[in-house]
Design a protein around this motif. Structure first.
Motif, PDB file in Angstrom:
ATOM      1  N   ALA A   1       0.845  -1.200   0.000  1.00 38.71           N
ATOM      2  CA  ALA A   1       0.000   0.000   0.000  1.00 38.71           C
ATOM      3  C   ALA A   1       0.875   1.243   0.000  1.00 38.71           C
ATOM      4  N   VAL A   2       0.327   2.325  -0.560  1.00 37.93           N
ATOM      5  CA  VAL A   2       1.036   3.606  -0.560  1.00 37.93           C
ATOM      6  C   VAL A   2       0.063   4.694  -0.098  1.00 37.93           C
TER       7      VAL A   2
ATOM      8  N   THR B   1       8.447   1.332  -8.935  1.00 40.77           N
ATOM      9  CA  THR B   1       9.516   0.474  -8.392  1.00 40.77           C
ATOM     10  C   THR B   1       8.949  -0.600  -7.470  1.00 40.77           C
ATOM     11  N   LEU B   2       7.828  -0.287  -6.814  1.00 40.50           N
ATOM     12  CA  LEU B   2       7.218  -1.311  -5.946  1.00 40.50           C
ATOM     13  C   LEU B   2       6.747  -2.504  -6.765  1.00 40.50           C
ATOM     14  N   PHE B   3       6.265  -2.229  -7.989  1.00 38.09           N
ATOM     15  CA  PHE B   3       5.848  -3.349  -8.850  1.00 38.09           C
ATOM     16  C   PHE B   3       7.034  -4.212  -9.247  1.00 38.09           C
ATOM     17  N   PHE B   4       8.224  -3.597  -9.265  1.00 39.86           N
ATOM     18  CA  PHE B   4       9.407  -4.366  -9.664  1.00 39.86           C
ATOM     19  C   PHE B   4      10.065  -5.087  -8.496  1.00 39.86           C
TER      20      PHE B   4
ATOM     21  N   GLU C   1       0.351  -7.743  -7.830  1.00 43.51           N
ATOM     22  CA  GLU C   1      -0.263  -7.384  -9.101  1.00 43.51           C
ATOM     23  C   GLU C   1      -1.072  -6.093  -8.994  1.00 43.51           C
ATOM     24  N   ALA C   2      -1.183  -5.555  -7.759  1.00 37.26           N
ATOM     25  CA  ALA C   2      -1.889  -4.279  -7.584  1.00 37.26           C
ATOM     26  C   ALA C   2      -1.373  -3.616  -6.314  1.00 37.26           C
ATOM     27  N   ILE C   3      -1.513  -2.298  -6.268  1.00 33.12           N
ATOM     28  CA  ILE C   3      -1.077  -1.571  -5.069  1.00 33.12           C
ATOM     29  C   ILE C   3      -2.247  -0.730  -4.565  1.00 33.12           C
ATOM     30  N   LEU C   4      -2.514  -0.814  -3.276  1.00 36.73           N
ATOM     31  CA  LEU C   4      -3.625  -0.053  -2.701  1.00 36.73           C
ATOM     32  C   LEU C   4      -3.167   1.354  -2.331  1.00 36.73           C
ATOM     33  N   VAL C   5      -4.085   2.292  -2.430  1.00 35.90           N
ATOM     34  CA  VAL C   5      -3.793   3.643  -1.963  1.00 35.90           C
ATOM     35  C   VAL C   5      -4.640   3.883  -0.717  1.00 35.90           C
ATOM     36  N   LEU C   6      -3.983   4.112   0.407  1.00 34.65           N
ATOM     37  CA  LEU C   6      -4.679   4.247   1.676  1.00 34.65           C
ATOM     38  C   LEU C   6      -4.531   5.660   2.229  1.00 34.65           C
ATOM     39  N   GLY C   7      -5.649   6.170   2.792  1.00 35.44           N
ATOM     40  CA  GLY C   7      -5.596   7.454   3.477  1.00 35.44           C
ATOM     41  C   GLY C   7      -5.254   7.237   4.937  1.00 35.44           C
ATOM     42  N   PRO C   8      -5.454   8.253   5.753  1.00 38.52           N
ATOM     43  CA  PRO C   8      -5.246   8.081   7.192  1.00 38.52           C
ATOM     44  C   PRO C   8      -6.195   7.004   7.722  1.00 38.52           C
TER      45      PRO C   8
END
Lengths: 427, 154
Positions: B101-102, B113-116, B123-130
């Motif tokens: 997550a970012v 770079t996280l995908f690499f 295969e996916a990256i989550l976007v998280l708030g507070p």
């Protein structure tokens, strides 16, 4: 002198106790024991190094390197699938075929690697046949230890005995190897009545096995050819070890070096893959046992044992066979054999010299190697297969294994007893 | 450029009490890379990943690396039973807690770079708030399309 004897004995007992407790890595235990002996002044470092059998260490490292490279070729998976297809997918005969392959490979390579490579194929085959893998796993554990008994290089106790006494590859084949097929049969026949009779599989499932293409298991034909050439040369040199006047480590390390030269594999990787914890375990253990010799404890123990057996070879042989077997079922056979070697050497003069006690070495080999089949913790291969089985959702419990394996181990020792009696002690 | 610009805001999610049957239905019907599992407070508990699903139905000797490949077996044993067993489980028993997550402010380069990162192989990256609230999801293509905007030759 008296204090040294007590210290050496105390360290030895502590090392054994820690090994049985099995909570600290065995290499660490052995090295702690060895260095404690030097630190406490029982041995100086030169004397400690003299106790290390570098021939055993060299051969072990050489075989590890050869195995690391050859397992990449997929030849062991090939053999397992080929064997299953040769018996037309019949489940009981697959069990027999896998056992024979496991035993044969174990005779030449180490038992743990053999089961690590063949057991996944067993899971795949039993899944295809919709059978419980349990009997197959038990059979493979047992045959791996049985096969390892057959040759000098098959199992660490044999490597140690051969190295300490100067026995060659063919000495083991002629004296121990010849009875191994009978022991394997004596193990598999009861298993037929326990499990084999009940195994029923439809023709459709058998066809799935027949559809396997073992040639696809070979990952690198060029590497396979190189490995087979080096293995053939190495085993060939072992067969002619006596006329060539070569020690086992020389043959093994030459084979390993040639393979590393021609295989073009990453040498760093090959060397890293050697089981250094095992090597350092042996190293420390040799020092610990050697200290017992230096302080004279083994000598007096040998005399006591001689008095007890009345100097009778038959009594000594049978006692060694049975005590080694029962002991090896519960404790690691490596420290056991390491201790027995100087003890038997100490008994030699009282029993007619080194040549006269040769049968005792065969008794020690058969007892220590086959005894490992007695329980789930009796040998490394047992522990490794139990771990793989648990990971695949078919846990093997200690008692469930022991109920079947201990009696089968006793049968193998009975067969060995009859064999030893007829061959060495009758008349 | 930052994660908030490339992420997809409409994310298909599951509740913590959902069954794997619901997850399998989503996978069958739609193009999803990962399905985040959100608790009642809106916090991400974990994600359902293809890797976890394969682990649920393929035998361990295949997915745990005990066999390097299974080329020699023309077809693996049938795993209908395993799928049935998987469908009955709750998503909570299957979800991957160690997800990538970012924050919305993370740069797209860092996302790339996280995908690499071979240790993460996601295969996916989550976007998280507070408070770990889900804001969006990013696929490798989202990042790549963003980079393509700098190229006029298409």
């Amino acid at each position: 002198m008296e204090t040294n004897l007590l210290i050496a004995l105390a360290v030895f007992v502590a090392v054994y106790a820690l090994l049985i407790w099995d909570k600290i890595n065995r290499a660490v235990v052995a090295l702690l024991g060895a260095s404690a002996l030097v630190l406490l002044g029982v041995l100086n470092q030169e004397a400690a190094v003299r106790g290390i059998d570098f021939n055993t260490l060299g051969l072990l490292i050489a075989m590890m390197a050869i195995v690391t490279i050859s397992q990449k070729t997929g030849m062991f998976q090939y053999l397992a699938i080929r064997a299953a297809k040769m018996v037309k997918g019949n489940p009981w005969w697959i069990l027999v075929a896998l056992s024979v392959v496991t035993a044969s490979v174990s005779a030449l390579l180490d038992n743990v690697t053999t089961v690590l490579l063949t057991v996944p194929i067993t899971f795949l085959l039993t899944d295809e046949l919709e059978l419980d893998p349990y009997p197959f796993l038990v059979a493979q554990v047992l045959s791996s230890n049985i096969g390892g008994t057959a040759t000098l290089i098959g199992d660490p106790p044999n490597i140690m005995i051969g190295s300490a006494v100067g026995l060659t590859f063919m000495d083991f084949v002629y004296n121990v190897g010849v009875i191994v097929p009978a022991v394997l049969a004596g193990t598999l026949i009861p298993m037929y009545f326990l499990y084999g009779k009940k195994m029923k599989v439809s023709d459709e499932l058998k066809r799935r096995i027949m559809a396997f293409n073992e040639n696809e298991a070979i990952t690198d034909k060029g590497l396979l050819a190189k490995c087979l050439i080096v293995l053939a040369i190495t085993i060939g040199a072992f067969i002619f070890q006596k006329p060539l006047h070569l020690e086992a480590a020389t043959i093994g390390l030459f084979g390993a070096a040639v393979l590393m030269l021609i295989a073009k594999e990453d040498v760093h990787h090959v060397m890293e893959k050697a089981e250094w914890t095992s090597i350092f375990f042996f190293l420390g253990l040799f020092v610990v046992v050697h200290s017992l010799v230096e302080v004279g404890l083994i000598g007096s123990l040998a005399q006591k044992t001689l008095d007890l057996t009345g100097g009778d070879m038959k009594v000594a042989g049978m006692t060694i066979l049975w005590v080694s077997a029962i002991a090896s079922a519960f404790i690691d056979n490596i420290p056991f054999v390491a201790t027995m070697i100087p003890l038997l050497k100490g008994m030699a003069p009282g029993l007619g010299g080194p040549d006269a006690i040769l049968p005792l070495w065969w008794a020690l080999s058969l007892g220590a190697c086959l005894g490992g089949n007695g329980t789930l913790i009796g040998a490394s291969a047992n522990v490794v297969v139990a771990g793989m089985a648990a990971k695949n959702g078919h846990p093997i419990s200690f008692m469930k294994f022991t109920y079947v394996a201990f009696p089968l181990m006793l049968i193998s020792i009975v067969i060995s007893t009859v064999y030893m009696w007829l061959r060495y002690f009758a008349g | 450029m930052i994660a908030a610009n490339v992420m997809t805001k409409e994310v298909i999610t599951l509740g913590p009490d959902s069954t794997m049957l619901e997850a399998l239905r989503i996978i069958k019907g739609k193009e999803v890379r990962q399905i985040p599992v959100i608790d009642r407070a809106g916090k991400v508990e974990g994600v359902i990943t293809p890797r976890k699903l394969f682990k649920g139905i393929l035998p361990p000797y295949v997915v745990e690396g005990m066999l390097e490949d299974v080329k020699f077996a023309p077809e693996l044993p049938e795993f209908v039973e395993n799928i049935k067993r998987l469908a009955k489980k709750g998503v909570e028993d299957v979800l991957e807690k160690d997800f990538v997550a970012v924050t919305p402010e993370t740069s797209t380069m860092e996302v790339a770079t996280l995908f690499f990162n071979p240790a993460k192989h996601t295969e996916a990256i989550l976007v998280l708030g507070p408070d770990k609230k889900l804001l969006g999801i990013i696929s490798p293509w989202d990042v790549f399309r963003r980079i393509l905007e700098h190229y006029n030759g298409l």
